[in-house]
Design a protein around this motif. Structure first.
Motif, PDB file in Angstrom:
ATOM      1  N   ASP A   1       0.820  -1.204   0.000  1.00 17.03           N
ATOM      2  CA  ASP A   1       0.000   0.000   0.000  1.00 17.03           C
ATOM      3  C   ASP A   1       0.857   1.259   0.000  1.00 17.03           C
ATOM      4  O   ASP A   1       1.951   1.289   0.579  1.00 17.03           O
ATOM      5  N   ALA A   2       0.350   2.294  -0.634  1.00 22.00           N
ATOM      6  CA  ALA A   2       1.002   3.610  -0.628  1.00 22.00           C
ATOM      7  C   ALA A   2      -0.082   4.666  -0.815  1.00 22.00           C
ATOM      8  O   ALA A   2      -1.224   4.348  -1.160  1.00 22.00           O
ATOM      9  N   LEU A   3       0.298   5.909  -0.580  1.00 23.53           N
ATOM     10  CA  LEU A   3      -0.634   7.017  -0.745  1.00 23.53           C
ATOM     11  C   LEU A   3      -0.242   7.872  -1.943  1.00 23.53           C
ATOM     12  O   LEU A   3       0.946   8.090  -2.208  1.00 23.53           O
ATOM     13  N   ALA A   4      -1.233   8.369  -2.656  1.00 22.39           N
ATOM     14  CA  ALA A   4      -0.980   9.198  -3.829  1.00 22.39           C
ATOM     15  C   ALA A   4      -0.307  10.513  -3.467  1.00 22.39           C
ATOM     16  O   ALA A   4       0.277  11.171  -4.329  1.00 22.39           O
ATOM     17  N   SER A   5      -0.383  10.892  -2.207  1.00 25.80           N
ATOM     18  CA  SER A   5       0.252  12.135  -1.763  1.00 25.80           C
ATOM     19  C   SER A   5       1.765  12.014  -1.651  1.00 25.80           C
ATOM     20  O   SER A   5       2.461  13.020  -1.516  1.00 25.80           O
TER      21      SER A   5
ATOM     22  N   GLN B   1       5.375  12.114  -2.612  1.00 28.34           N
ATOM     23  CA  GLN B   1       6.009  12.900  -3.673  1.00 28.34           C
ATOM     24  C   GLN B   1       6.667  12.008  -4.720  1.00 28.34           C
ATOM     25  O   GLN B   1       6.704  12.351  -5.907  1.00 28.34           O
ATOM     26  N   ASN B   2       7.206  10.871  -4.316  1.00 25.39           N
ATOM     27  CA  ASN B   2       7.831   9.966  -5.273  1.00 25.39           C
ATOM     28  C   ASN B   2       6.815   9.406  -6.260  1.00 25.39           C
ATOM     29  O   ASN B   2       7.089   9.290  -7.457  1.00 25.39           O
TER      30      ASN B   2
ATOM     31  N   GLU C   1       4.320   9.390 -11.707  1.00 20.75           N
ATOM     32  CA  GLU C   1       3.115   9.515 -12.534  1.00 20.75           C
ATOM     33  C   GLU C   1       3.232  10.670 -13.520  1.00 20.75           C
ATOM     34  O   GLU C   1       2.929  10.524 -14.715  1.00 20.75           O
ATOM     35  N   SER C   2       3.710  11.815 -13.041  1.00 14.95           N
ATOM     36  CA  SER C   2       3.831  12.974 -13.925  1.00 14.95           C
ATOM     37  C   SER C   2       4.888  12.740 -14.999  1.00 14.95           C
ATOM     38  O   SER C   2       4.717  13.140 -16.149  1.00 14.95           O
TER      39      SER C   2
END
Length: 306
Positions: A119-123, A125-126, A131-132
């Motif tokens: 699990d990870a959070l979209a917030s 920074q990595n 994604e960008s």
């Protein structure tokens, strides 16, 4: 996490989609992707990023049919040449790890892989950076790109070659650009008339294109963007960006970067100073307005990005 549980956990995440889904995996099989899309609401915004290489598709680790599947849902498909990450984001929650979108990776085959998904959070920074970068450096698949890739795959299969889908990152060949005229690369790529070009330029450009394993059928803007995406991850360019951000790189320093990269197992085809000039030509061509070349001492520096 046991491999048998990976796919079910991904489905559970996707069922709870409220707004948008981001899927990134080098290998995507149509059966596994369709199973995931079935649980995502049709009102959700979905983006998919993958990596198509003819030999990998011919080996059966990825399916070109995902393009038609995604088109039926009006979902955009992007290709990024350097993609190795496996990232699945649903709104603000993510799963990251080793599993591609294949039956064996997600536990939907009789002999599943041992995979890791956490699990990870979209917030994070990595995750935002990855994604960008994938979207900014990727090209959107069009019907001509799909059809050209299909033709490449069919040619490989017709040749009865043996395909090795997985290569050790430690045994991949090193590469530096050979073509002294990067502005002519697209003509070589698109099979335009090259009779007015020097044979050495065409030969070296063809070798570069073969090393980069570009998908066929791209328009010039996508072609340039795709090569830039390759160069972004090249060890020499990374070093150049770090140095040139604060100083002008001299010819001696530039040559030394190439020397360090090439040792001990890569023989530079050209004189090292000539090769440094080729690298600079590629960077100034594929990154407009980002780099400056000093006219006298041939120094090289990061310019203002416009």
């Amino acid at each position: 996490m046991q491999s048998q549980l990976v796919g079910e956990r991904l489905l559970e995440l996707c069922r709870n989609t409220k707004q948008d889904v981001f899927i990134a995996a080098p290998f995507i099989k149509v059966f596994s992707l369709s199973k995931i899309l079935e649980v995502i609401p049709v009102t959700s915004k979905v983006k998919v990023v993958t990596r198509w290489k003819p030999e990998e598709i011919a080996a059966g680790v990825s399916d070109l049919e995902i393009f038609a599947l995604l088109q039926s849902r009006s979902i955009e498909l992007f290709l990024h040449p350097a993609l190795h990450a496996k990232l699945y984001r649903v709104d603000e929650k993510c799963l990251i790890g080793s599993a591609n979108i294949t039956e064996s990776a997600l536990g939907w085959s009789w002999q599943p892989n041992i995979e890791l998904m956490v699990d990870a959070l979209a917030s994070d920074q990595n995750i935002q950076y990855i994604e960008s970068r994938l979207i900014a450096g990727g090209i959107k698949v069009s019907q001509p790109i799909h059809d050209a890739m299909k033709a490449q795959v069919e040619q490989l299969l017709a040749a009865n070659n043996e395909f090795k889908a997985f290569k050790s990152e430690h045994t991949e060949m090193k590469w530096l650009p050979l073509c002294v005229k990067p502005d002519l690369l697209f003509k070589i790529y698109s099979n335009a008339d090259t009779s007015s070009m020097l044979k050495s330029t065409v030969d070296c450009g063809s070798k570069d294109l073969l090393s980069l394993k570009l998908p066929a059928g791209m328009l010039e803007n996508d072609f340039n963007k795709y090569i830039s995406a390759y160069l972004d991850g090249h060890p020499v360019k990374i070093q150049i960006d770090q140095l040139s951000a604060t100083k002008v790189i001299s010819s001696v320093e530039g040559a030394n970067l190439l020397r360090i990269y090439s040792e001990p197992d890569f023989k530079l085809p050209y004189n090292i100073n000539d090769h440094w000039n080729i690298v600079k030509s590629w960077l100034t061509h594929f990154y407009k307005n980002k780099y400056n070349r000093a006219p006298i001492d041939e120094g090289f520096s990061m310019g203002k990005v416009i």
